[in-house]
Structures are given as C-alpha cells and as structure tokens.
Design a protein around this motif. Sequence first.
Motif, PDB file in Angstrom:
ATOM      1  N   UNK A 182       0.846  -1.203   0.000  1.00  0.00           N
ATOM      2  CA  UNK A 182       0.000   0.000   0.000  1.00  0.00           C
ATOM      3  C   UNK A 182       0.874   1.242   0.000  1.00  0.00           C
ATOM      4  N   UNK A 183       0.329   2.278  -0.613  1.00  0.00           N
ATOM      5  CA  UNK A 183       0.942   3.605  -0.598  1.00  0.00           C
ATOM      6  C   UNK A 183      -0.155   4.560  -0.156  1.00  0.00           C
ATOM      7  N   UNK A 184      -0.119   4.958   1.131  1.00  0.00           N
ATOM      8  CA  UNK A 184      -1.217   5.757   1.665  1.00  0.00           C
ATOM      9  C   UNK A 184      -2.503   4.966   1.606  1.00  0.00           C
ATOM     10  N   UNK A 185      -3.587   5.545   1.042  1.00  0.00           N
ATOM     11  CA  UNK A 185      -4.861   4.820   0.955  1.00  0.00           C
ATOM     12  C   UNK A 185      -4.951   3.871  -0.241  1.00  0.00           C
ATOM     13  N   UNK A 186      -3.941   3.850  -1.092  1.00  0.00           N
ATOM     14  CA  UNK A 186      -3.984   3.008  -2.292  1.00  0.00           C
ATOM     15  C   UNK A 186      -3.369   1.653  -1.966  1.00  0.00           C
ATOM     16  N   UNK A 187      -4.176   0.611  -2.080  1.00  0.00           N
ATOM     17  CA  UNK A 187      -3.724  -0.735  -1.740  1.00  0.00           C
ATOM     18  C   UNK A 187      -3.516  -1.571  -3.000  1.00  0.00           C
ATOM     19  N   UNK A 188      -2.732  -2.606  -2.856  1.00  0.00           N
ATOM     20  CA  UNK A 188      -2.442  -3.480  -3.986  1.00  0.00           C
ATOM     21  C   UNK A 188      -3.636  -4.356  -4.340  1.00  0.00           C
ATOM     22  N   UNK A 189      -4.309  -4.891  -3.323  1.00  0.00           N
ATOM     23  CA  UNK A 189      -5.476  -5.742  -3.560  1.00  0.00           C
ATOM     24  C   UNK A 189      -5.115  -6.957  -4.389  1.00  0.00           C
ATOM     25  N   UNK A 190      -5.975  -7.249  -5.371  1.00  0.00           N
ATOM     26  CA  UNK A 190      -5.744  -8.406  -6.236  1.00  0.00           C
ATOM     27  C   UNK A 190      -5.128  -8.009  -7.572  1.00  0.00           C
ATOM     28  N   UNK A 191      -4.502  -6.838  -7.614  1.00  0.00           N
ATOM     29  CA  UNK A 191      -3.866  -6.382  -8.850  1.00  0.00           C
ATOM     30  C   UNK A 191      -2.656  -7.260  -9.163  1.00  0.00           C
ATOM     31  N   UNK A 192      -2.627  -7.808 -10.356  1.00  0.00           N
ATOM     32  CA  UNK A 192      -1.570  -8.740 -10.723  1.00  0.00           C
ATOM     33  C   UNK A 192      -0.266  -8.011 -11.021  1.00  0.00           C
TER      34      UNK A 192
END
Length: 358
Positions: A327-337
Amino acid sequence: MRSSGSGKSGGTGGRGNYRGAGNNRDQKQGGQGRPRKPRPEERRYDVGPGASPDGPKSGRGGAARGGAKGGPKKAQPQGGRTAPARSREYETRTEERNRDRYAGKKDIKLPKTFPGAEQEGERLQKVLARAGYGSRRACEELIEQARVEVNGEIVLEQGKRVDPEKDEVKVDGLTVATQSYQFFSLNKPAGVVSTMEDPEGRQCLGDYVTNRETRLFHVGRLDTETEGVILLTNHGELAHRLTHPKYGVKKTYLAAIVGPIPRDLGKRLKDGIQLDDGYARADHFRVVEQTGKNYLVEVTLHEGRKHIVRRMLAEAGFPVEKLVRTSFGPITLGDQKSGWLRRLSNTEVGMLMKEVDL
C-alpha cells in the motif's frame, strides 16, 4: 345571276379560293391591324430566354432539336454581346480597396443572446462529469443530494459555474481533480527499474505507459528487486507532497525473512534502528504468517529513504529475501496482478489529496 355569285365567292371569302395563289385574305387581315395566326409550317417550338424573336432559321427550332429534355440553356445577353471576364488585376485592386476601407476599424462585438453567456466558468455538473463522476444527469443528482461543495460551501442550486483552475470542488468531502490529470497504480514486478527511461536499456516504468498522450512521472521509488505499488501521475504538486516527510504518508510492506525472530523485534523497530544516515523507526509491525523458520512480516513506516525496510531488518539481524509494497497511503495493492497498470478511481484520488491537504 350565277356569274355574279361566283364573283363574290372569288373576291370576298368563298371556300373554294381560300388557299388559292391569288388569295389576299392574309394581307387584308394584316392591313386591319389584327395579328394573324401563324401557319403550322411557321410555328416555332424553341422557348425560353434563348428563343429568337424572328423565328427559326430552319425547319425546326433550336430547342426542338435539343428539346425541353435537353435542359435549360444559358441566357444570352441582349444584343448578342457577352460580358467580359474580370482580370486578376481588377480583382486584386478591388480586394485592396476593400481592405483599406475597413482597416483601422474596431472589431464589432456581437451581443451574447443565449442565457448565462455573460457568466464565466463552466457549469458544475459538466466539470464533475468530465472528472468521471458519471453523466451530467448523475452529477445533477449529486448536487441535489447536497454532496457537492465549492470552496467550502455546499452547492444547493443547479447551473452554478466554477473555474476549474481556481475553485476547489469536493464530492463527499473529497477533492475532485477537475483538470486533465491522470493517476495510475502499477504493480511493479521485480527487475524493473524505477525510472521512466533507462539509458542502459533495462526494463523501466516508462515501458508501461508508452501509449499515454501526456507525460507521466513516478511518485517515489522502489528498488529494482522490490515489487508492489508505485504511483504514476502528471499532477506535480500531489506527487511532491506524497513524498515529502512533512506529510508523513505511510507505506506498508510485506517482507519474507528467516527466523526464529525474538518477541521484541517489533518493539525494536518501533523504537528506532540506528543506520548510517540516522535513526529509522517503524510505525507498525506484525507477523502475518509463519511456516517453520520462514516468516512473513508486515512493516509500516512513513519514511522514504532508499532501501529503508531492507536496511532496518538487516541491521536487526534478519536480511530480507523478498519484499513487496502492499500500500501507498490509501492506495492498496489488492488483487492487482504483477505488471498490471490500473487507473485510480475518483474516490481514491480524493483520498490521496485529502492525505496531503489538497
């Protein structure tokens, strides 16, 4: 008696002599001033402006030869003369004369007749629609629900005009990027250099955005072997604030290390690890997974120094085998390949701006 009757018939109008050679009936009618009807062989069939008043020169008229089906003929000027073509010099002199006639005159400003033309700026719903908040009708519904504010004031009426360059527009408390800014999140694979161009020809971030019309640049850096979230944008002020220590934007990493690890490792990282360029402190630490001696730990910190996580854990006695920024601040990696690039949503952009007081 019979001879006198026959004399009248021959002299005045008997049927027997109507077409005779000595018949002078036509001359008598012409002499009395009444126009005579043309005989069939004298009738002309050419009509229109090109018709000759003297009748055809031959047995059939010009229009009769081409017929009305041949289309209209060009009108000939009276007297048989054609108008001379204007020379180029004449046209040039006319153009120069007209130019001199209107030179020095002020431009005439036509009145603005449509409603609202005298106002400046753009309609608020149009600005929101361009920023990606849906159709104009959907943006009008946001205004009706009192979810939109301009310069700190909630907008309650439709048709309000704003200046996207100056006015601050927010939806649900999150700032709207009203200009033509672009925001992307890339899951950087290992082996990719965190630069937009690489003189050595190695794979870099610019290879993932070569088809973009505007020039993008990366927010912060990840070392070549580290994977995970890295942001790309053309919003210079936002990129500057996200990496500035003043705003303390937190980044979270998953690190694979080999244990066993002591219970107080988290406390040591939070208290601070002495490095060559000063102390480095973690904001949060926890063990995510353990398989035998292999540990997967999560480290959160707001610093952005080079190789900061690898250096901290190595100094604590646990070299990192693999590192991923989740994550970068509120932006998360999630299921992004890995290697995938995605555009940030309006909500995510607003959360980023809120993070750095934009």
